[in-house]
Write a protein that holds these residues in place. Sequence first.
Motif, PDB file in Angstrom:
ATOM      1  N   LEU A   1       9.676  -3.263   1.704  1.00 42.80           N
ATOM      2  CA  LEU A   1      10.163  -2.981   0.279  1.00 42.80           C
ATOM      3  C   LEU A   1       9.937  -4.086  -0.766  1.00 42.80           C
ATOM      4  CD1 LEU A   1      13.434  -1.468   1.396  1.00 42.80           C
ATOM      5  CD2 LEU A   1      11.699  -0.113   0.516  1.00 42.80           C
ATOM      6  N   VAL A   2       9.712  -5.263   0.175  1.00 47.32           N
ATOM      7  CA  VAL A   2       9.216  -6.360  -0.979  1.00 47.32           C
ATOM      8  C   VAL A   2       7.854  -6.262  -1.401  1.00 47.32           C
ATOM      9  CG1 VAL A   2       8.582  -8.808  -1.082  1.00 47.32           C
ATOM     10  CG2 VAL A   2      10.776  -8.269  -0.060  1.00 47.32           C
ATOM     11  N   GLY A   3       6.980  -5.811  -0.418  1.00 49.32           N
ATOM     12  CA  GLY A   3       5.676  -5.283  -0.812  1.00 49.32           C
ATOM     13  C   GLY A   3       5.505  -3.969  -1.960  1.00 49.32           C
ATOM     14  N   ALA A   4       6.498  -3.304  -1.655  1.00 45.98           N
ATOM     15  CA  ALA A   4       6.416  -1.948  -2.597  1.00 45.98           C
ATOM     16  C   ALA A   4       6.953  -2.467  -4.044  1.00 45.98           C
ATOM     17  CB  ALA A   4       7.492  -1.028  -1.968  1.00 45.98           C
TER      18      ALA A   4
ATOM     19  N   SER B   1      16.292   0.192  -3.046  1.00 44.07           N
ATOM     20  CA  SER B   1      15.455  -1.093  -2.419  1.00 44.07           C
ATOM     21  C   SER B   1      16.112  -2.458  -2.508  1.00 44.07           C
ATOM     22  CB  SER B   1      14.024  -1.018  -3.037  1.00 44.07           C
ATOM     23  OG  SER B   1      13.415  -2.182  -2.502  1.00 44.07           O
ATOM     24  N   ALA B   2      16.610  -2.745  -3.565  1.00 41.29           N
ATOM     25  CA  ALA B   2      17.217  -4.004  -3.698  1.00 41.29           C
ATOM     26  C   ALA B   2      18.662  -4.235  -2.669  1.00 41.29           C
ATOM     27  CB  ALA B   2      17.776  -4.271  -5.044  1.00 41.29           C
TER      28      ALA B   2
ATOM     29  N   LEU C   1       0.881  -1.087  -0.006  1.00 41.75           N
ATOM     30  CA  LEU C   1      -0.163  -0.209  -0.079  1.00 41.75           C
ATOM     31  C   LEU C   1       0.799   1.288   0.119  1.00 41.75           C
ATOM     32  CD1 LEU C   1      -2.879  -1.001   2.556  1.00 41.75           C
ATOM     33  CD2 LEU C   1      -3.029  -0.619   0.068  1.00 41.75           C
ATOM     34  N   LEU C   2       2.172   1.299   0.692  1.00 36.91           N
ATOM     35  CA  LEU C   2       2.871   2.402   0.767  1.00 36.91           C
ATOM     36  C   LEU C   2       3.717   2.511  -0.435  1.00 36.91           C
ATOM     37  CD1 LEU C   2       4.346   1.967   4.300  1.00 36.91           C
ATOM     38  CD2 LEU C   2       2.567   3.620   3.663  1.00 36.91           C
ATOM     39  N   GLY C   3       3.930   1.574  -1.365  1.00 38.53           N
ATOM     40  CA  GLY C   3       4.829   1.638  -2.517  1.00 38.53           C
ATOM     41  C   GLY C   3       4.055   2.507  -3.743  1.00 38.53           C
ATOM     42  N   PRO C   4       5.023   2.680  -4.766  1.00 38.78           N
ATOM     43  CA  PRO C   4       4.652   3.254  -6.056  1.00 38.78           C
ATOM     44  C   PRO C   4       3.190   2.993  -6.877  1.00 38.78           C
ATOM     45  CG  PRO C   4       6.451   2.198  -6.294  1.00 38.78           C
ATOM     46  CD  PRO C   4       6.137   1.925  -5.005  1.00 38.78           C
ATOM     47  N   TYR C   5       2.841   1.827  -6.566  1.00 37.71           N
ATOM     48  CA  TYR C   5       1.726   1.433  -7.541  1.00 37.71           C
ATOM     49  C   TYR C   5       0.397   1.395  -6.502  1.00 37.71           C
ATOM     50  CZ  TYR C   5       5.393  -0.777  -9.936  1.00 37.71           C
ATOM     51  OH  TYR C   5       6.651  -0.938 -10.539  1.00 37.71           O
ATOM     52  N   ALA C   6       0.432   2.135  -5.447  1.00 36.64           N
ATOM     53  CA  ALA C   6      -0.780   2.157  -4.388  1.00 36.64           C
ATOM     54  C   ALA C   6      -0.724   3.927  -4.059  1.00 36.64           C
ATOM     55  CB  ALA C   6      -0.986   1.446  -3.653  1.00 36.64           C
ATOM     56  N   LEU C   7      -0.318   4.143  -2.811  1.00 33.61           N
ATOM     57  CA  LEU C   7      -0.407   5.507  -2.383  1.00 33.61           C
ATOM     58  C   LEU C   7       0.715   6.136  -2.439  1.00 33.61           C
ATOM     59  CD1 LEU C   7      -1.898   4.415   1.483  1.00 33.61           C
ATOM     60  CD2 LEU C   7      -3.044   5.415  -0.612  1.00 33.61           C
ATOM     61  N   ASP C   8       1.928   5.683  -2.898  1.00 29.60           N
ATOM     62  CA  ASP C   8       3.256   6.194  -3.427  1.00 29.60           C
ATOM     63  C   ASP C   8       3.700   7.013  -2.102  1.00 29.60           C
ATOM     64  OD1 ASP C   8       5.317   6.796  -4.935  1.00 29.60           O
ATOM     65  OD2 ASP C   8       4.163   8.397  -6.232  1.00 29.60           O
ATOM     66  N   LEU C   9       3.938   6.496  -0.954  1.00 25.07           N
ATOM     67  CA  LEU C   9       4.309   7.350   0.113  1.00 25.07           C
ATOM     68  C   LEU C   9       5.696   7.053   0.214  1.00 25.07           C
ATOM     69  CD1 LEU C   9       1.242   6.853   2.456  1.00 25.07           C
ATOM     70  CD2 LEU C   9       1.793   8.878   1.160  1.00 25.07           C
TER      71      LEU C   9
END
Length: 363
Positions: A248-251, A18-19, A1-9
Amino acid sequence: LLGPYALDLIDGSILGISAELRRIALIIILMRAGLSLDVDDLKRVGRPAILMCFVPACFEILGMLVLAPRLLGITVLEAAVMGAVVAAVSPAVIVPKMIMLMEEGYGTDNSIPQLILAGASDDVFVIVLFSAFTGLAQGGSVSPVSFVQIPWSILAGILAGCGAGALLALYFRWVHIRDTAKVIILLCISFVLVSLEDALKGTFTFSSLISVMCMGITLQKQRETVAGRLSLKFNKLWVGAEILLFVLVGATVDIHYAVSAGAAAILLILGALVFRMAGVMCCLLGTRLSLKERLFCMAAYMPKATVQAAIGGVPLSMGLACGNIVLTVAVLAILITAPLGAFLIDLTYRRWLTCQKHQPEQG
């Protein structure tokens, strides 16, 4: 949800490294596993531990070859690429759960956590297969040398880790420093090993993540008291690293791809998992494990996250026709298997495994 494909926070600068951050978190949990793992228990596991490193992955790839062309209309070679992406188990999910079981004493009479920990190194095998299949898909050929490199990579990783661990054991015996300084030294050497693997890629291969775990195992074998104290330090580091790793995996998961995949992709993942569980059951033939313990191993060897997040988008970046659908299935595999596998481990381990330690009363 925090990642660039959702809320982008999450700031782009964090996502850019990230890697590397995920790898640091993985190093922390693998070092903690090594410091907690009794090599005598690992020897007791024997044959099934070796089989778990590649047999379930082979069964899952076979499942993809059988099911993917029928369900998604892709070619057999594209199904092989997809199978290689999906087949690896996630040490990030499995390792902390198995350490928890060892600390609580569940399943240790038959070395079940150690068995599953040993098998969590199938990523070496799967990534070599992935490289071979993508090479074929791009019109190249498969070199037999790449398959010879699998056992060599594992053996070289074990030797490098054991050598580093033995030298550190001698150093810690001669030089008395704070445990915090020892933790920093262990982390620095782990980072060097991981960087060395990247630098030597193509000329000399070894599995740096196996090296990290073997370094901890060797230190635990030769300096047990020190290893026990360092394990507690790494437990505290893991509190922050765990959040970093899984956020970060989720993002990296593109939810739009997951939504567009449809029921066929979900059915494919579940069908391939059945093949995987059959592979785990084959590995456990001839062991003294009860049916419940075998079922636990099948459930515990399910989660996927780390490898899928790392290579799921590679076929798309290569321009392969199957790139989009491979990424979609990789994303779905993470979304379905990582939480489901972790949930099943938590739900079943007290019921299906015997406890070797006295549990304190609650309250």
